[in-house]
Design an enzyme around this catalytic site. Sequence first.
Site, PDB file in Angstrom:
ATOM      1  N   ASP A  30       9.063 -32.020 -60.051  1.00  0.00           N
ATOM      2  CA  ASP A  30       7.985 -32.847 -59.517  1.00  0.00           C
ATOM      3  C   ASP A  30       7.493 -32.626 -58.545  1.00  0.00           C
ATOM      4  O   ASP A  30       8.362 -32.034 -57.245  1.00  0.00           O
ATOM      5  CB  ASP A  30       8.168 -34.038 -61.058  1.00  0.00           C
ATOM      6  CG  ASP A  30       7.256 -34.664 -61.153  1.00  0.00           C
ATOM      7  OD1 ASP A  30       6.604 -35.168 -62.039  1.00  0.00           O
ATOM      8  OD2 ASP A  30       5.930 -35.174 -60.260  1.00  0.00           O
ATOM      9  N   HIS A  46       0.407 -23.545 -74.419  1.00  0.00           N
ATOM     10  CA  HIS A  46       0.242 -24.669 -74.105  1.00  0.00           C
ATOM     11  C   HIS A  46      -0.229 -25.442 -74.983  1.00  0.00           C
ATOM     12  O   HIS A  46      -1.133 -25.312 -76.283  1.00  0.00           O
ATOM     13  CB  HIS A  46      -0.880 -24.084 -73.094  1.00  0.00           C
ATOM     14  CG  HIS A  46      -2.389 -25.081 -72.980  1.00  0.00           C
ATOM     15  ND1 HIS A  46      -2.188 -25.811 -71.879  1.00  0.00           N
ATOM     16  CD2 HIS A  46      -2.880 -25.731 -73.448  1.00  0.00           C
ATOM     17  CE1 HIS A  46      -3.226 -26.733 -71.937  1.00  0.00           C
ATOM     18  NE2 HIS A  46      -3.532 -26.797 -73.303  1.00  0.00           N
ATOM     19  N   GLY A  92       0.294 -42.801 -69.960  1.00  0.00           N
ATOM     20  CA  GLY A  92       0.146 -42.648 -68.654  1.00  0.00           C
ATOM     21  C   GLY A  92       0.304 -40.260 -68.668  1.00  0.00           C
ATOM     22  O   GLY A  92       0.523 -40.413 -67.434  1.00  0.00           O
ATOM     23  N   HIS A  99       5.050 -31.858 -71.658  1.00  0.00           N
ATOM     24  CA  HIS A  99       6.371 -31.379 -70.809  1.00  0.00           C
ATOM     25  C   HIS A  99       6.952 -32.622 -70.579  1.00  0.00           C
ATOM     26  O   HIS A  99       6.329 -33.929 -71.578  1.00  0.00           O
ATOM     27  CB  HIS A  99       5.559 -31.383 -69.223  1.00  0.00           C
ATOM     28  CG  HIS A  99       5.016 -32.354 -68.412  1.00  0.00           C
ATOM     29  ND1 HIS A  99       3.487 -32.662 -69.491  1.00  0.00           N
ATOM     30  CD2 HIS A  99       5.380 -33.142 -68.784  1.00  0.00           C
ATOM     31  CE1 HIS A  99       2.866 -33.450 -68.873  1.00  0.00           C
ATOM     32  NE2 HIS A  99       3.965 -34.390 -68.104  1.00  0.00           N
TER      33      HIS A  99
END
Length: 110
Positions: A30, A46, A92, A99
Amino acid sequence: MNDCVFCKIRDGIIPSPKLYEDEEIFVIRDIEPKAKCHYLVIPKKHFKLLSEMEKQDEAMLGRTFAKIASLAPTLGLENGYRVIINQGDDGGQTVFHLHIHVLGGEKLPL
Ligand code: 5GP
Ligand code: ZN
């Protein structure tokens, strides 16, 4: 034009070292780590939300969790880790390509 940042990383348009990759998923760090180790495990396909999964995606996600468990010791997560999937605005979520966050490398606060 696909504006998705994770599709662009998948396709090498945005450079980001892949710590692991197979035909279904890839793993990156990240960019704004929330723990000593903070990885993103990203399906190559996706889709935005768990609610958008098709039947074959359910099996893929099962394999993904098994892969997280087998990769964990190689990622410095031998003492445990936390997996998080943020969903939608209230969850959030900021990148709308499904992911899995994997955090660890230290004792995480509850
Ligand atoms: P979400 O908030 O959608 O659950 O998580 C998205 C995550 O992707 C955030 O933790 C954010 O730091 C990370 N992120 C966003 N853009 C990039 C990027 O370009 N590269 C990497 N490695 N991580 C990113
Ligand atoms: Zn995408």
